[in-house]
Design an enzyme around this catalytic site. Structure first.
Site: not given
Lengths: 557, 557
Positions: B195, B233, B370
Site C-alpha cells: 500500500e 472504526s 498508514h
C-alpha cells in the site's frame, strides 16, 4: 447607522466571520469613509454563482454622506467588488499606484473606466474628508504597495491595518514603516482593526526572500524547460522568478490572462524590473533549447481552466510539458483546492516531469503574506489600542486574535468580535455594540447582481442531486377531458432508454390521479398538480430511493 | 483475463490511481481469488451519487473460476462494495472476526445476511483454493484484526500487504508479525503488492499510543463535559478514550449510528473492553454532573449530518454543548473536508467551548494508520520481492513508492505502476503488462447501481449551474395553429417574480420563431425545438450571461 450625530461608528459590510469580500465603513457624524471593496468565491453550495460581493444597502441609503472609498491593496478580496458596487454607487477611489493599476484593469473590463474617479495616494499622503484626517503607513504583504490607514476623528484615532506581515528583508526593499506605526501608538490609538488570517499560526511568517533562494536552487538543477506557477498578483515572487531566470540565462514566457495582465501593469508602473528582450511569446518557446526557457503560468491552485491544469493534461493550445521538464508549484494549496492540485501533480508525474509541489513549509516555494501570531502581537504592541476589533478572518481566527490581544494587555471588555453588520459605536471614549445594519452576500451570476436568491439555489441543488421530471397533460377546456398526455420528460434523473418502463408507470399514475380528481369534480388546478406530484413522488421514492423535482404542467385548450 | 492458461495474472479492479474502492484479482489458470471489495465517496462532480463501487464485469464473465473473496480489514474502502457486488455475485467471503462482524452489519442492512457465505479466518489460517495455497500475517492499522496475505502459486509467492503500519507498541498488544514477514521474504517473494497511502510522507508513522497520552492530558484539564469525536472504526482509539474516561471517573455516552454499530460489534467480539455500567444513554447525560461524562461521537470529518456538526450548530435532538465544555476533534481533516471541519470549530468557539482541533501532528490527537516512507522501505526490505506493484494510492503516491522500492534494491524494470484494469502477467518467472480488462466506476444512486451515466450527470451539472427553462406550446393537429402558450416555466434560473419581463420576452421569441417556421411550412418537430432552443438561448445569454437548460415541449391536440 447612528442616531447619535457625534458618535464614531464602525461596521463591517464584509470580511468578518469569513475570508474575503472585505468592506469596512467608518462614520463620524455626516461623514462616511469606506475601506476596501472585495469579492469572494462561492463555496460549493452556491451552485452556478460566479462571485459574491457585499450587500451595500446601507451605503445606498447613506449615499450623500460617503466621502471616499480607500483601498488598502490590490487583491481580489479587497478590490473584486468594485465594478459591481460602482454600478450602483460612484464613489471616488483612493489607492496607491499599483492598486489603482489593478483596479483599472477591472473597470476597463466592465466598461466603467471612463466614469470612475480614481485618485492616487502614497504612504505619505495626508487627506481630509469632513471630520476625518487620514494618513497612511507602509506595510508588507504578498503584493507590493500596501497601506495601513490611520483615521483621525474628533473621538480619537482609528487604525485599519489592511493585510500585512512584517517582512524585515522585503524583496523590493520597501520596509514596513515600524517607526510610523510606533508614532501612532505613542500618540494614542482609540481603536485598532487588525487582520486575523494567520491568527491560528504560531511564530513569525518567513520573509518572501526565502522563496527566492529555493527558486534559485531549483533552477540551478533543472536540465530542461522550467514551468513555474504562482499567484499572478505576487509581484515579489514574480520578480524573484525573473531574477533567477536572468541568472541562469533563460528567457521568460507568460501563460494565463491574469499573469499577462499583472505583469503588464507591474512593468509599466515600475514595480517589476524585466530586462528588455527577456520576455518571449509562448508560441516562440519551442524556438529555444529547453534549458533556455522558463514558462511562468497561472493555475497554482489547481484551477481547472488555468494554464497549469491544461499543461498537465496535455491540452494547452500552445505548449506542452515533456519528460524531464521541471514543474514548480510555488504556492501552498488553499483548503478546498488540494484535490485539484493533486490531480495536476498526478498528471505531471505521468508525463514524466520533475514536480516540486506540496506545502510551502516543506518545499520552501511558498511563504504566507499574512502576519503570524508574533507579528500580530507586535502590531498590537506598537499600536497599544484602547479598543480592538479583529477583522479579516473566520470566527476561530478572530477568537485566537482576541486571545493574542489579551496576552499583550488589551482589556478583555474592550475587544469586540463582530459579525458583518454589527455596529460598534464609540461616544465620549466609550465603545458599545448594540445595533445592527442590513448587510449580507450579494450573489453575482452572469450579468445578474443579486437576482439569484434562496429559492433559485434550492432548486438548483434539488435538480443537481436527482434531476427533474416534467409531466405534461393537456385538458379540454370544454369538458376537462384529457386531450394529450401524460407525457413525462426527465433530465438528470435516470437515463431514459434504461427506464422507459419506469416513465410509463409515471404516466399511468399521473393519469389515474388526475382521473380520480376529475371524477370527484375537484376543480382546483393547484390540487391537481399537488396530487400528481405527491403520488408520483411516492412511487419514485419507493422504486428508486430518489426524489427528482417533479413539475406537472397542465394545459387547457 | 489470460489466454495463457498457466500464467499468473494480477489486476486491480479498483484502488490504483485513486484512494478507495480497493479490489484486486489474482488468477492462476482456472482459479481466481479476489482481495477486498471497497467503495469510495464521489467527488463533487458526481452530482447526486451516493457511493462508487468497482465495475465487476470481468468477474461476472469469469464467475465459475472465482474461489473466494478475501478481505484484509473492515474499512469502507475494503468492504463498502460488498453488498452491491454480492447482489450480482455471491462469492464466499473470508475475513477475520472483527472484519466479518462489520461486514455482517452491512449485509443485514441490505437484507443479504441470510444468503451470504461468511468464513472466519485468523492470521494462522492456511487455506487452499485450487492452485492457490493461502496464508496470512498480522499487521497494524487504524482498525484491529488486519491481515496481509501470502498467495503461494506454481509461479511463486504473491504477497498483498493490505493497509498497514509498523506500530511496535500497539494499543491492543497485537504486534505486527515481522518474523512471519521475514520468513516469507527469506523463502522468496515473486511479487509484492504494497500500500502507498503515505508514500509521500517521510519518516516513520507514530504509534497510536501517542494519541492516548494526549487524550489523557486533555481529560485531566477538562472541568466540564468532554465531547470527543473520532473515526468510529478506530477501535484502538475508542479503547484509549474508554480508558481515559475510566481513569477520570467519567461515564461514556455514544452519539451517531456508526459509533453505536462499531462499539456494539467490537464489544461483543471482545475487541473493545468496556466495563459494565460505564455506558450511559445520551438521554441520561444530563442526570450526571458535567465533570462525570464523556460523549463519544461521530462527525470528526465535519460531515454535516453527523453528531458533532449538529452539536456545534446547537440542533442535536438530545444534547448540547455549553460554554466551558471541552470538545476534542481526534482526527486530522482529510483534504476536501477542511471547510466543513472549520465551520464546526467556528460554531463551537461561538458557543464558548474549549476546542482541540487541527492537524494531529500539532495536537497529538491523531496519528495515521498508514506506513510512512521508512516503514514502506522496511516492508520492501523484509519481502525482497522480485516484482513490485505499488497499490492503494493516487498516481503521485504510487510514483513515490516506486522511488522507495528502487532505493532498497528492487530493479527499476521490475516495478509496475498500473491503472485499474491493467493486467500484469507472470509466466515462467517473467512479468509483463500488455493487456487490459474492462473496469471502472459503478455509480450507486439510491437503489440504482450503475444506472446513472454520463448523460444524466451532465444534465445534473448543467441544471445545477443555470437551472432549467421549460417552454410549453400546444398546436392544433388540424391546422398547426398555436392553441396555447408559449408558456415558460423556470426553475433554478432566476427567481420568477423578479424576471417576469424576461420570461415574457422568452415567450415572444419562442412564438415568433415557431410562427416563422410554420409560415415557411417547415414540418419537422425536431427543427421547431432546435430553433426555439437556439433563439431563446442566444437571447438569454445576451441578456443574462447564463445558459439554462432549455426544454421546448410541443404538444399537438
Amino acid at each position: 447607522m447612528s442616531s447619535e450625530e457625534n458618535a464614531l461608528s464602525v461596521v463591517a459590510l464584509g470580511g468578518v466571520n469569513e475570508i474575503g469580500k472585505n468592506m469596512y465603513v467608518i462614520r463620524y457624524a455626516n461623514d462616511i469613509l469606506v475601506i476596501d471593496c472585495g469579492s469572494k468565491f462561492p463555496d460549493e453550495s452556491l451552485l452556478g454563482i460566479d462571485v459574491i460581493v457585499p450587500d451595500i444597502t446601507y451605503l445606498l441609503e447613506n449615499k450623500d454622506k460617503i466621502r471616499a472609498l480607500i483601498v488598502t491593496h490590490g487583491h481580489e478580496d479587497h478590490i473584486g467588488g468594485i465594478p459591481y458596487v460602482l454600478k450602483q454607487l460612484n464613489m471616488p477611489i483612493y489607492a496607491t499606484r499599483l492598486t489603482l493599476g489593478l483596479i483599472e484593469v477591472k473597470l476597463r473590463e466592465h466598461g466603467l473606466l471612463g466614469s470612475s474617479r480614481l485618485k492616487t495616494i502614497t504612504a505619505d499622503s495626508a487627506l481630509r474628508f469632513g471630520s476625518f484626517k487620514v494618513s497612511f503607513f507602509s506595510t508588507n504583504h504578498s503584493i507590493p504597495d500596501c497601506l495601513g490607514i490611520a483615521l483621525n476623528t474628533p473621538e480619537g484615532t482609528v487604525v485599519h491595518t489592511g493585510d500585512f506581515k512584517f517582512d524585515l528583508t522585503p524583496v523590493n526593499n520597501h520596509y514596513p514603516d515600524i517607526h510610523k506605526m510606533a508614532a501612532l501608538g505613542r500618540k494614542g490609538v482609540l481603536l485598532l482593526l487588525s487582520e486575523s488570517t494567520n491568527a491560528e499560526r504560531p511564530g513569525f511568517t518567513p520573509s518572501e526572500r526565502v522563496v527566492g533562494e529555493h527558486i534559485e536552487e531549483a533552477f540551478s538543477k533543472a536540465e530542461q524547460k522550467i514551468f513555474i506557477s504562482t499567484f499572478a498578483s505576487n509581484v515579489h515572487r514574480l520578480q524573484q522568478i525573473v531574477d533567477a531566470s536572468l541568472r541562469f540565462g533563460r528567457k521568460l514566457a507568460l501563460l494565463g490572462r491574469s499573469m499577462v495582465n499583472v505583469v503588464d501593469v507591474a512593468v509599466e508602473l515600475g514595480y517589476l524590473r524585466l530586462p528588455e528582450g527577456m520576455l518571449i511569446e509562448p508560441t516562440d518557446v519551442n524556438r529555444y533549447s529547453p534549458n533556455e526557457v522558463v514558462v511562468l503560468c497561472t493555475g497554482s491552485q489547481g484551477e481547472p481552466m488555468a494554464a497549469l491544469s491544461r499543461l498537465a493534461s496535455s491540452n494547452h493550445r500552445q505548449l506542452e510539458v515533456h519528460r524531464g521538464d521541471t514543474v514548480i508549484l510555488a504556492a501552498t494549496p488553499i483548503p478546498g483546492n488540494e484535490r485539484n492540485v493533486a490531480r495536476i501533480v498526478d498528471n505531471l508525474y505521468e508525463i514524466g516531469a520533475k514536480v516540486i509541489y506540496g506545502s510551502g513549509s516543506v518545499t520552501g516555494m511558498h511563504v504566507s503574506g499574512h502576519a503570524s501570531q508574533e507579528e500580530l502581537k507586535l502590531m498590537l504592541t506598537l499600536m497599544k489600542p484602547k479598543y480592538f476589533i479583529p477583522i479579516h478572518g473566520e470566527y476561530r481566527m478572530l477568537y485566537q486574535h482576541r486571545i493574542l490581544a489579551e496576552s499583550v494587555g488589551v482589556e478583555e471588555d474592550n475587544i469586540f468580535i463582530v459579525k458583518n453588520g454589527d455596529v460598534v459605536d464609540i461616544e465620549q471614549g466609550v465603545a458599545s455594540q448594540r445595533r445592527k445594519i442590513t448587510t449580507g452576500n450579494t450573489l453575482v451570476d452572469g450579468l445578474g447582481i443579486g437576482d439569484v436568491g434562496h429559492v433559485v439555489l434550492r432548486d438548483r441543488k434539488h435538480m443537481s442531486e436527482d434531476g427533474v421530471l416534467i409531466i405534461v397533460i393537456t385538458l379540454s377546456r370544454a369538458d376537462s377531458k384529457i386531450l394529450s398526455g401524460p407525457d413525462t420528460i426527465s433530465r438528470g434523473f435516470v437515463y431514459v432508454r434504461e427506464s422507459e418502463g419506469l416513465l410509463e408507470q409515471v404516466n399511468r399514475i399521473a393519469a389515474s390521479s388526475l382521473d380520480k380528481l376529475l371524477e370527484e369534480k375537484v376543480n382546483q388546478w393547484s390540487t391537481y398538480k399537488m396530487t400528481i406530484k405527491d403520488e408520483v413522488g411516492k412511487f419514485l421514492w419507493n422504486q428508486t430511493k430518489r426524489r427528482p423535482m417533479i413539475l406537472p404542467i397542465l394545459i387547457q385548450v
